[in-house]
Design a protein around this motif. Structure first.
Motif, PDB file in Angstrom:
ATOM      1  N   LYS A   1      -1.455   0.631   0.298  1.00  0.00           N
ATOM      2  CA  LYS A   1      -1.513  -0.712   0.058  1.00  0.00           C
ATOM      3  C   LYS A   1      -2.005  -1.234  -1.276  1.00  0.00           C
ATOM      4  O   LYS A   1      -2.685  -2.086  -1.550  1.00  0.00           O
ATOM      5  CB  LYS A   1      -2.342  -1.475   1.230  1.00  0.00           C
ATOM      6  CG  LYS A   1      -1.494  -1.387   2.683  1.00  0.00           C
ATOM      7  CD  LYS A   1      -2.336  -2.187   3.603  1.00  0.00           C
ATOM      8  CE  LYS A   1      -3.301  -0.992   4.176  1.00  0.00           C
ATOM      9  NZ  LYS A   1      -3.811  -1.557   5.590  1.00  0.00           N
TER      10      LYS A   1
ATOM     11  N   HIS B   1       2.725  -5.948  -1.256  1.00  0.00           N
ATOM     12  CA  HIS B   1       1.383  -5.820  -1.802  1.00  0.00           C
ATOM     13  C   HIS B   1       1.387  -6.038  -3.306  1.00  0.00           C
ATOM     14  O   HIS B   1       0.466  -5.695  -4.048  1.00  0.00           O
ATOM     15  CB  HIS B   1       0.930  -4.446  -1.485  1.00  0.00           C
ATOM     16  CG  HIS B   1       0.641  -4.035  -0.118  1.00  0.00           C
ATOM     17  ND1 HIS B   1      -0.378  -4.666   0.674  1.00  0.00           N
ATOM     18  CD2 HIS B   1       1.473  -3.559   0.821  1.00  0.00           C
ATOM     19  CE1 HIS B   1      -0.280  -4.384   1.871  1.00  0.00           C
ATOM     20  NE2 HIS B   1       0.752  -3.755   2.163  1.00  0.00           N
TER      21      HIS B   1
ATOM     22  N   HIS C   1       1.768   5.182  -0.761  1.00  0.00           N
ATOM     23  CA  HIS C   1       2.468   4.499   0.258  1.00  0.00           C
ATOM     24  C   HIS C   1       2.290   3.052  -0.038  1.00  0.00           C
ATOM     25  O   HIS C   1       1.223   2.354  -0.424  1.00  0.00           O
ATOM     26  CB  HIS C   1       1.570   4.615   1.607  1.00  0.00           C
ATOM     27  CG  HIS C   1       1.418   6.096   2.214  1.00  0.00           C
ATOM     28  ND1 HIS C   1       2.527   6.689   2.770  1.00  0.00           N
ATOM     29  CD2 HIS C   1       0.391   6.798   2.019  1.00  0.00           C
ATOM     30  CE1 HIS C   1       1.987   7.907   2.994  1.00  0.00           C
ATOM     31  NE2 HIS C   1       0.786   7.870   2.837  1.00  0.00           N
ATOM     32  N   GLU C   2       3.364   2.392   0.053  1.00  0.00           N
ATOM     33  CA  GLU C   2       3.593   0.681   0.014  1.00  0.00           C
ATOM     34  C   GLU C   2       3.178   0.367  -1.448  1.00  0.00           C
ATOM     35  O   GLU C   2       2.711  -0.666  -1.621  1.00  0.00           O
ATOM     36  CB  GLU C   2       2.572   0.244   1.001  1.00  0.00           C
ATOM     37  CG  GLU C   2       2.770   0.749   2.257  1.00  0.00           C
ATOM     38  CD  GLU C   2       1.647   0.528   3.386  1.00  0.00           C
ATOM     39  OE1 GLU C   2       1.747  -0.750   4.037  1.00  0.00           O
ATOM     40  OE2 GLU C   2       0.584   1.021   3.381  1.00  0.00           O
TER      41      GLU C   2
ATOM     42  N   VAL D   1       7.392  -0.769  -1.815  1.00  0.00           N
ATOM     43  CA  VAL D   1       7.756  -2.006  -1.187  1.00  0.00           C
ATOM     44  C   VAL D   1       7.103  -3.037  -1.867  1.00  0.00           C
ATOM     45  O   VAL D   1       6.290  -3.040  -2.964  1.00  0.00           O
ATOM     46  CB  VAL D   1       6.904  -1.974   0.330  1.00  0.00           C
ATOM     47  CG1 VAL D   1       7.518  -1.127   1.238  1.00  0.00           C
ATOM     48  CG2 VAL D   1       5.415  -2.019   0.228  1.00  0.00           C
TER      49      VAL D   1
END
Length: 615
Positions: free
Chosen positions: A465, A514, A487-488, A511
Motif C-alpha cells: 500500500k 493508493h 504490492h499495490e 494498482v
C-alpha cells in the motif's frame, strides 16, 4: 463441473492468444521507423548504446555482460565491505527507558545514541514496546540502533501537535536565541493554507501552500532573518497558522534575543522519527576547467582549493537554461546531474576520484565540485517502528549518509516515507517490510526507493500500500533495487534525470488505489513541470510486472534503456510505450500478456524514437 472446465479452457486459450498477439504486434508513431537511424531527430550525440567490440567507446563506467550487452557498472553498490558486525556499547534501559510503561523513551534513546557516538557501537533496545514522543537524531559516525527483532522490539512514534493545533518545536519558551537559532513552527496539516512567523509585530518568514505542498506541517527560519531594526532584548515569538476554512490558530512564546549568542543546542530533526544526519555540503564551489566526461575518474578543476585525499565530494552539473532547453525540461526546480565520490588524489589542478562519472558535467553549465561531510557507517536493525499521527514525518532517514543501512526493520504506517535516503551514498536497505502510509495525496509521499542517492542498494524488501514503489528520483544514479516485492504500487523513475539504475528480480503489482498511476513502470516526461525528464541507461531485468495500464511508460529524453527478460501482465495498454525522444533501447527476451487483445507489444509514438532493438 463441465461448464467450469470449459470456462477455464476458454480463459487459457484467451491468455495464449493475448500472449501471441503481444509478441508480434508493434506500433510505430507518425513518421517513425524501427530501423531509422537519423541522428538529426535526437537532441544530443548518442553515447550509451555501445557494442563490446567498440573498445574505444568502453569506459570504466561500463561492464560487458555475458550476453554481449554493455551494462552500467554496479560493482560498488551498497555498503562498502558489507554491513559489519558491531558490538553493543549502550543499552537504552540504562538511560531510563522502560518497556511497556506507556511513557516517553525518546530522551533515553537520544542519550544512549549520544553515548555510543563517543566511541562508535550499537545501542541495544530490549524486548517490549517503547514510545517516542519526540524525534531522535544521530549525528555521530558508527552508531547503530538495534532491537531484538521486529516481533520483539516495538517503537511507537507518537509525536503529535497539541490540541491547540499549533506549537513551537524550537526554541523552548523563555530561552535565549542568536542568529543561528532555528525557529520552527508545527501546525495541524489538514487544510493548512499559510504559516507565518513573527517577532512582536514584525514578520520574519512565511510559507504558503502550493500544488506540491503535500502534507506539510512545519515551517522554519533562522533567527538571523530577524530584521536588524528589532533590538536585542525580550520579545514574543508568534506563529500563525491559517486554514482554508478561514480559521486561524496562534502560538506565542517569550524569548530573549541576543545576537552575540552562539546557539549550540542540538535540535532534533523533525523530518523523521529517527534521522542519521550528516553535516552536508560546505566550503567553496570548485568549478571544472574542462568537461567532466562519462567514464572520467580524474577531474580537472580551475582550483582544487583545500581538497585532499579522503575528502568526500558532491559533484553538480547545474540545470541551466541551456541544458533545460536541450532536454526540453519544463520543471523549474529539483536536482538532475549529480554524483558523489571520494577524493583519491590531488595533483596540481586535477582531482582523482573513487569511481568514474556516469554522465557528463560540462564546463559551459558551470559544473563544480564541493566538499560534503556525511554521517558514515550508521545503521538501524531488527525492530518494528509505527507512527500514530498523520504528520509528514519519515520513519528512518539517512540525510547525507554514506555507508549506512537499515536491516530487518518493519515500518507500519509511516507519515511520509518508511526508510529513505536523501543525499546518500553506498547505503543499503535490506530484509525489511514496509506497510502503508498515512498520507498519499501527492507532493512526494509514500515512496520506497532512492532519492538523490548514488550507488545504493535495496534487497529483499516487501512493501504494501505504498504510492510509488520501487522508485528512483532526483539525480539518483547507480542504485540497485533487487529481489523485492511491491504490492499495490507502481514502479517509477519519478523525476530528475535518474540514470544507470537497476530494478532486478522484483515483483511489482501495480494498482491505482493508493496514489499510483496504474502503469507497471512510469518515467516522467520532460514537459512535466513537477518532475522533468529522466536520463540514460536505466535497466529492468528479470522482473514480474502486473499492471492496469502499459507495462513500461517512458515519457521522453530516455537513451539506451535496457528492458530485458521480464514478464508483463497488462490489463489494457501496450507492453512498452515510448512517447517521444526515446531511443537506442534494447528490449529483449520479454514475455507480454496483453489482456485487452488489441494493444501492441511495443509502441513507438514519435519519429525520434529510433534505434530500438527488439529481440
Amino acid at each position: 463441473m463441465e461448464d467450469k472446465a470449459m470456462q477455464e479452457s476458454d480463459r487459457a486459450a484467451n491468455v495464449r492468444w493475448w500472449l501471441c498477439a503481444g509478441l508480434v504486434a508493434l506500433v510505430l508513431g507518425p513518421g517513425s521507423a524501427l530501423a531509422e537511424e537519423t541522428d538529426s531527430t535526437i537532441p544530443w550525440p548518442r553515447q550509451y548504446k555501445i557494442k563490446p567490440h567498440e573498445k574505444d567507446r568502453l569506459t570504466a563506467a561500463d561492464i560487458v555482460g555475458p550476453d554481449g550487452i554493455v551494462y552500467p557498472n554496479w560493482t560498488r553498490c551498497g555498503v562498502q565491505g558489507g554491513i559489519p558486525t558491531v558490538e553493543v556499547v549502550a543499552n537504552v534501559e540504562d538511560f531510563g527507558a522502560v518497556a511497556n510503561d506507556d511513557l516517553d523513551d525518546s530522551k533515553a534513546l537520544q542519550e544512549a545514541c549520544d553515548r555510543a557516538g563517543r566511541t562508535g557501537g550499537a545501542v541495544l533496545i530490549g524486548e517490549g514496546t517503547y514510545r517516542l514522543d519526540r524525534p531522535v537524531t544521530v549525528r555521530h559516525d558508527k552508531v547503530i540502533i538495534r532491537g531484538k527483532g521486529p516481533s520483539r522490539t516495538r517503537l511507537i512514534f507518537r509525536y503529535a501537535i497539541p490540541k491547540e493545533g499549533v506549537t513551537f518545536f524550537n526554541p523552548p519558551a523563555d530561552s535565549r536565541i542568536g542568529g543561528d537559532t532555528r525557529i520552527e513552527l508545527h501546525c495541524v496539516p489538514a487544510g493548512l493554507a499559510k504559516m507565518t512567523l513573527m517577532i512582536d509585530g514584525t514578520t520574519i518568514g512565511a510559507w504558503t501552500s502550493g500544488q506540491h505542498s503535500g502534507n506539510t506541517f512545519s515551517f522554519a527560519v533562522y533567527a538571523r532573518a530577524i530584521p536588524k531594526e528589532v533590538p536585542d532584548g525580550r520579545h514574543t515569538l508568534k506563529g500563525i497558522a491559517e486554514y482554508r476554512d478561514g480559521s486561524t490558530r496562534v502560538a506565542e512564546i517569550p524569548i530573549l534575543l541576543d545576537r552575540t549568542f552562539k546557539d549550540r543546542r542540538l535540535v532534533p530533526d523533525s523530518r523523521a522519527a529517527i534521522t542519521f544526519a550528516g553535516q552536508g555540503t560546505l566550503g567553496e564551489k570548485l568549478e571544472f576547467a574542462s568537461d567532466g566526461k562519462r567514464g572520467d575518474a580524474e577531474l580537472h578543476l580551475q582550483s582544487t582549493g583545500d581538497l585532499k585525499t579522503g575528502d568526500c565530494i558532491f559533484i553538480d552539473g547545474p540545470a541551466t537554461s541551456r541544458w533545460k532547453k536541450l532536454t526540453r525540461n519544463a520543471c523549474e526546480w529539483g536536482m538532475y546531474r549529480n554524483y558523489e565520490a571520494v577524493v583519491t588524489g590531488v595533483t596540481g589542478g586535477s582531482v582523482s576520484i573513487s569511481q568514474p562519472l556516469r554522465i557528463q558535467f560540462p564546463v559551459i553549465d558551470g559544473s563544480y565540485v564541493q566538499k560534503v561531510v556525511p554521517i558514515q557507517r550508521c545503521g538501524i536493525e531488527d525492530l518494528y517502528l509505527e507512527q500514530t499521527e498523520n504528520l509528514w514525518i519519515t520513519g528512518v532517514l539517512f540525510a547525507h549518509g554514506w555507508n549506512c543501512w537499515a536491516r530487518g526493520v518493519t515500518v507500519k504506517k509511516c507519515g511520509r516515507f518508511p526508510v529513505y535516503g536523501s543525499m546518500a551514498k553506498w547505503c543499503e536497505i535490506r530484509d525489511c517490510t514496509f506497510d502503508d502510509a498515512w498520507f498519499k495525496g501527492g507532493g512526494g509521499t509514500a515512496y520506497t526507493g532512492w532519492d538523490r542517492c548514488w550507488d545504493c542498494l535495496m534487497e529483499n524488501v516487501e512493501t504494501f500500500k505504498m504510492r510509488h514503489a520501487p522508485l528512483f528520483q532526483w539525480a539518483a544514479s547507480g542504485c540497485v533495487i533487487r529481489k523485492s516485492t511491491f504490492h499495490e504500487s507502481d514502479a517509477q523513475w519519478h523525476a530528475g534525470w535518474t540514470n544507470e539504475n537497476l530494478i532486478e528480480q522484483c515483483v511489482v503489482e501495480s494498482v491505482q488505489g493508493h496514489g499510483g498511476y496504474g502503469y507497471g513502470m512510469w518515467a516522467s516526461p520532460p514537459e512535466d513541470t513537477a518532475h522533468g525528464p529522466n536520463g540514460p541507461r536505466n535497466v529492468v531485468y528479470n522482473c514480474d510486472i502486473r499492471s492496469q495500464k502499459a507495462g513500461v511508460w517512458m515519457g521522453g529524453m530516455n537513451e539506451n534503456w535496457l528492458i530485458l527478460h521480464n514478464r508483463f501482465t497488462i490489463d489494457g495498454g501496450p507492453g512498452v510505450f515510448a512517447r517521444a525522444t526515446s531511443f537506442d533501447h534494447i528490449v529483449k527476451g520479454n514475455v507480454f500478456v496483453l489482456k485487452d487483445g488489441k494493444s501492441p507489444m511495443i509502441q513507438l509514438a514519435a519519429a525520434d524514437c529510433i534505434g530500438v532493438e527488439v529481440v
